[in-house]
Design an enzyme around this catalytic site. Structure first.
Site, PDB file in Angstrom:
ATOM      1  N   ASP A 190     -13.353  28.485 -33.399  1.00  0.00           N
ATOM      2  CA  ASP A 190     -12.572  29.001 -32.362  1.00  0.00           C
ATOM      3  C   ASP A 190     -12.242  30.470 -33.105  1.00  0.00           C
ATOM      4  O   ASP A 190     -11.425  31.203 -32.490  1.00  0.00           O
ATOM      5  CB  ASP A 190     -11.287  28.289 -32.661  1.00  0.00           C
ATOM      6  CG  ASP A 190     -11.190  26.919 -31.817  1.00  0.00           C
ATOM      7  OD1 ASP A 190     -11.844  26.777 -30.933  1.00  0.00           O
ATOM      8  OD2 ASP A 190     -10.944  26.084 -32.288  1.00  0.00           O
ATOM      9  N   GLU A 192      -5.279  19.626 -36.415  1.00  0.00           N
ATOM     10  CA  GLU A 192      -5.628  21.129 -36.002  1.00  0.00           C
ATOM     11  C   GLU A 192      -4.255  21.422 -35.734  1.00  0.00           C
ATOM     12  O   GLU A 192      -3.595  21.487 -34.532  1.00  0.00           O
ATOM     13  CB  GLU A 192      -6.488  21.245 -34.587  1.00  0.00           C
ATOM     14  CG  GLU A 192      -6.556  22.733 -34.408  1.00  0.00           C
ATOM     15  CD  GLU A 192      -7.127  22.851 -33.102  1.00  0.00           C
ATOM     16  OE1 GLU A 192      -7.568  24.111 -32.956  1.00  0.00           O
ATOM     17  OE2 GLU A 192      -7.222  22.053 -32.534  1.00  0.00           O
ATOM     18  N   ASP A 197      -7.856  17.206 -32.756  1.00  0.00           N
ATOM     19  CA  ASP A 197      -7.871  18.534 -31.800  1.00  0.00           C
ATOM     20  C   ASP A 197      -6.761  18.700 -31.082  1.00  0.00           C
ATOM     21  O   ASP A 197      -5.885  17.953 -30.582  1.00  0.00           O
ATOM     22  CB  ASP A 197      -8.912  18.390 -30.810  1.00  0.00           C
ATOM     23  CG  ASP A 197      -9.037  19.911 -29.863  1.00  0.00           C
ATOM     24  OD1 ASP A 197      -9.317  20.789 -30.527  1.00  0.00           O
ATOM     25  OD2 ASP A 197      -8.983  19.705 -28.762  1.00  0.00           O
TER      26      ASP A 197
END
Length: 582
Positions: A420, A353, A324
């Site tokens: 997201d 990410e 992340d």
């Protein structure tokens, strides 16, 4: 010849080894400028002797709005290379080397790839080639054990909000592994499941404890073991850029200030720690007080997080990590992270990410690949919004591919939406034909197709939190047509080696009619052509077929066959129809 547009460097995505004896080189030039590109290469220690140099012609592999890209694979017995390019625009030629351009081969300073070392080879797990990824947001996937529900849990199917709960858990995933296997996926990526007060779990309280509302360690072990029996790998989410406000180390800082042994684990301006009117410490994003940023320069922080990464591989047998906010963590940490993870499980996968060009992290010493948001951007604009045409779509795809080495492109998580983002079907204005066409292309594209839970049954949702609705388990409320389309496209992808391992080339670009085609193929397997009509009008067209020598082609989607005449086929494509030709 526009010399100022020509570019090559002997590193990064422009020169990278495929193995100890093969180096792939790329060269960029102004679009339409060069008619032929050759490379002359030899061992870097041998003198220029007649017959000792090898000449290879580069293939033009793609074009963007401004540039053409050329590629070749140079073979070497010693692993030591020097090489120069010869560029021709059809009228004149020039030599190109490390110091620029020259009129003679003998006066051109060669590029050097000093030595291909085994330790520096960019190796990713072999299993990525045939993988289909399914992303699960555990709190909203399935409630398998109501006994561990949080207080105030809402009925399944309610409106998702930032702070509400519906009771999804690990047992819910276990009970539906057969559904996932039947869909055809073979990798599960879970958003965080460690202890946290939120429904999303990105503000971790304890990295060594499964959130009690999700289950416990035994539940996780059961999930991974049963998934493995079904041929499904499991990827966890590593939130190492920041922790939660309730994380033990940060709470110690809140209580003791600079006297805390954990003071340097974070970036705190002064004591006491405050959260309003703004936090006086660095956080994830802009002043998100619940998520203090971790200082990975601190050796103790580094050791703590690396031990976490190793623990879950060894304890639960997980198959890798998705990282992340990984572009906000230092490169030194990720290099050590790779060593720890690969040491614990050699074929574990590491996915970062990164929403932009991730080249600095994809040199083979940090991640295996990333969530491919560059791909998603192109898919969104071309299929969902229809704001660009085929030429721009092709340019965006080629530009993204040229950012990276082949190994990284093979391992991309090719998403069209996620937890997201807005749901892809919603961005399509709920026009299912656009999404089906996008899914067909997604399954034909290099890398790992990634499905966000529920997309396959037609789930909708605007941006977070609406994109995090509970999964629809009542079959009568599911879009069965969409589900069957996903199953069919997945089955076709997995059955054709060309779609999982083959090279990618642009085949057809027809701005009139918005027709786009690609070819996938390997040296040994049957090539595949994919042709799509991304318009609301029926299109009639004749296209060249250069990879097939028999008398007809078959579309694996409809079953229809097309006669091949003079290496061409004639098709009639319905609105938003795609064909997959073998």
């Amino acid at each position: 010849m526009h010399l100022e547009a020509i570019y090559h460097d002997a590193f990064g995505s422009y020169a990278f080894p495929l193995d100890r004896q093969r180096l792939k080189v790329r060269l960029r030039a102004k679009k339409g400028d060069l008619q032929k590109v050759e490379v002359v290469h030899g061992d870097r220690y041998t003198s220029y002797e007649t017959g000792k140099e090898q000449i290879v012609v580069l293939e033009k592999v793609g074009s963007t709005d401004l540039h053409d890209y050329f590629e070749a694979v140079l073979k070497t017995e010693t692993g030591r290379l020097r090489y120069v390019f010869y560029l021709s625009d059809g009228e004149k030629g020039i030599w190109y080397g490390e110091r620029g351009f020259a009129e003679s081969f003998f006066t051109c300073q060669p590029f050097q790839y000093a030595y291909i070392t085994e330790q520096d080879l960019f190796e990713i797990p072999e299993w990525v080639d045939g993988s289909i990824v399914y992303q699960i947001f555990p709190e909203r996937f399935a409630n398998g054990n109501p006994d561990n529900d949080p207080e105030g849990v809402l009925p399944w199917g309610g409106e998702p909000k930032w702070n509400n709960f519906f009771g999804g858990d690990i047992q819910g995933i276990i009970q539906n592994l057969d559904y996932l296997a039947d869909l055809g996926i073979n990798v599960i990526y879970l958003t965080p499941i460690f202890e946290s007060p939120s429904n999303h779990k990105y503000n971790t309280t304890d990295y060594y404890r499964i959130d009690p509302h999700f289950g416990d360690l035994e539940d996780v072990k059961e999930m991974v073991a049963k998934a493995h029996k079904l041929g499904i790998r499991v990827i966890f989410d590593a939130v190492f850029n920041h922790c939660g406000y309730d994380f033990f180390a940060f709470q110690d800082v809140v209580e003791k200030g600079k006297k805390s042994p954990y003071w340097d684990w974070f970036f705190v301006e002064d004591e006491p720690v405050i959260t309003e009117p703004r936090p006086n410490y660095e956080t994830f994003a802009c002043n998100v007080w619940e998520m203090p940023k971790l200082n990975t320069k601190n050796p103790k922080v580094k050791k703590y997080l690396l031990d976490v990464a190793r623990y879950w591989i060894e304890e639960a047998d997980i198959d890798g990590w998705r990282l992340d906010v990984s572009n906000e963590v230092d490169h030194v940490f990720w290099r050590e992270f790779r060593q720890v993870v690969k040491g614990a499980k050699a074929d574990a996968l590491i996915i970062g990410e990164v929403w932009h060009n991730a080249n600095p992290w994809l040199q083979g010493d940090q991640y295996d690949s990333v969530m491919n948001y560059l791909f998603r951007d192109a898919m969104l604009e071309f299929f969902a919004k229809q704001s660009i045409g085929v030429e721009k779509f092709n340019a965006l795809l080629i530009q993204a591919q040229m950012c990276y080495k082949d190994q990284a492109n093979r391992g991309m998580f090719n998403l069209i939406d996620s937890h997201d983002t807005e749901r892809f079907l919603t961005t399509c204005d709920e026009k299912e034909e656009r999404m089906r066409l996008a899914v067909l292309f997604q399954m034909a594209y290099p890398g790992m197709p990634m499905i966000y839970y529920g997309d396959e049954i037609g789930m909708k949702g605007k941006n977070d939190p609406d994109c995090r609705r509970t999964f629809i388990w009542k079959e009568e409320e599911q879009n069965q047509e969409m589900l069957n389309w996903y199953k069919k496209c997945i089955q076709i992808r997995k059955s054709l080696p060309a779609l999982t391992k083959g090279n990618y080339r642009t085949w057809v670009i027809r701005p009139t009619g918005n027709i786009f085609g690609i070819m996938r193929g390997t040296d040994t397997d049957q090539p595949v052509g994919v042709l799509i009509n991304n318009s609301s009008l029926q299109q009639e067209l004749t296209v060249p077929v250069l990879w097939k020598q028999s008398d007809r082609l078959q579309d694996l989607i409809s079953g229809e066959t097309y006669p091949l005449k003079n290496q061409e086929i004639r098709l009639v494509l319905k609105p938003y129809q795609g064909v997959l030709l073998v």
